[in-house]
Design a protein around this motif. Structure first.
Motif, PDB file in Angstrom:
ATOM      1  N   LEU A 101       0.810  -1.227   0.000  1.00 34.79           N
ATOM      2  CA  LEU A 101       0.000   0.000   0.000  1.00 34.79           C
ATOM      3  C   LEU A 101       0.842   1.276   0.000  1.00 34.79           C
ATOM      4  O   LEU A 101       0.385   2.314  -0.471  1.00 34.79           O
ATOM      5  N   ARG A 111      -3.784   6.355   6.855  1.00 35.80           N
ATOM      6  CA  ARG A 111      -4.399   5.159   7.435  1.00 35.80           C
ATOM      7  C   ARG A 111      -4.662   4.113   6.353  1.00 35.80           C
ATOM      8  O   ARG A 111      -5.109   4.448   5.256  1.00 35.80           O
ATOM      9  N   ASN A 112      -4.400   2.848   6.695  1.00 33.93           N
ATOM     10  CA  ASN A 112      -4.632   1.746   5.748  1.00 33.93           C
ATOM     11  C   ASN A 112      -6.094   1.657   5.325  1.00 33.93           C
ATOM     12  O   ASN A 112      -6.385   1.460   4.153  1.00 33.93           O
ATOM     13  N   ASP A 113      -7.021   1.795   6.292  1.00 31.63           N
ATOM     14  CA  ASP A 113      -8.439   1.641   5.937  1.00 31.63           C
ATOM     15  C   ASP A 113      -8.895   2.769   5.016  1.00 31.63           C
ATOM     16  O   ASP A 113      -9.663   2.537   4.077  1.00 31.63           O
ATOM     17  N   GLY A 161       0.649  -3.038   4.697  1.00 28.92           N
ATOM     18  CA  GLY A 161       0.141  -1.700   4.982  1.00 28.92           C
ATOM     19  C   GLY A 161       1.155  -0.591   4.756  1.00 28.92           C
ATOM     20  O   GLY A 161       2.308  -0.841   4.370  1.00 28.92           O
ATOM     21  N   LEU A 162       0.723   0.626   5.023  1.00 30.67           N
ATOM     22  CA  LEU A 162       1.551   1.819   4.794  1.00 30.67           C
ATOM     23  C   LEU A 162       2.866   1.773   5.568  1.00 30.67           C
ATOM     24  O   LEU A 162       3.863   2.314   5.122  1.00 30.67           O
ATOM     25  N   ILE A 167      -1.228  -6.687   6.596  1.00 30.74           N
ATOM     26  CA  ILE A 167      -2.549  -6.416   7.179  1.00 30.74           C
ATOM     27  C   ILE A 167      -3.622  -7.366   6.649  1.00 30.74           C
ATOM     28  O   ILE A 167      -4.657  -7.546   7.283  1.00 30.74           O
TER      29      ILE A 167
END
Length: 185
Positions: A101, A111-113, A161-162, A167
């Motif tokens: 990501l 944020r990942n989401d 993830g970032l 994740i």
């Protein structure tokens, strides 16, 4: 129209393990009225907005890349955002993907989401064979476009993830079953 031509052209070419996964188009923190917020009973006030100039440039470049047969597969990011598009891109060919990501073209997202479920318009997930990488990237010059991972023979969707932490690691058949569930009424 043009998008129908694009859709027909893309189904001609199958993706394969080792292909590169690209995210085309910029992701912004645009979760207002998204599927993600709806899941939690929220609406939000940061709705998706179209940048017409950027969108036209991207669509024209993508059309040229498809005509040049550089694109093995292409999925738009609409309902559900990038996370859903990546899952669909993985299970549609029965192959997995490994995605980072931190490489996704994005602005103002930490944020990942938010990155996975923002519904910014004019974005695509495309797969490109390594031998077409140079030509594809040349055609996409001036567009938000970046390689974010690879197609894998193993049927897993793995997303880091970032901050580099894994994740998601999910079997694509499980993802497909969940995706199809609302359709099986």
């Amino acid at each position: 129209g043009r998008m129908e031509d694009v859709r027909k052209a893309v189904t001609l070419y199958a993706k394969k393990a080792g292909d590169l996964v690209y995210v085309l188009g910029m992701t912004h923190a645009e979760l207002g009225a998204s599927e993600w917020y709806a899941l939690y009973g929220a609406v939000g006030n940061s709705g998706p907005t179209v940048n017409v100039k950027e969108a036209r440039t991207l669509y024209n470049a993508l059309h040229r890349a498809i005509e040049a047969r550089c694109v093995a597969s292409c999925h738009d990011c609409s309902d559900g955002g990038l996370g859903v598009a990546l899952a669909e891109a993985a299970f549609s060919g029965g192959l997995g993907m490994t995605i980072d990501l931190a490489l996704v073209p994005a602005k103002g997202i930490d944020r990942n989401d938010t990155l996975l479920f923002s519904e910014s318009p004019s974005r695509f997930v495309a797969t490109v064979a390594p031998e077409h990488r140079e030509q594809f990237e040349r055609i996409m010059t001036g567009c938000a476009a970046a390689p974010v991972g690879t197609v894998e023979a193993e049927g897993l969707l793995v997303i880091n993830g970032l901050k580099g932490k894994r994740i998601i690691a999910e079997n694509i058949n499980v993802l497909k079953a969940v995706w199809q569930k609302p359709l099986n009424f």
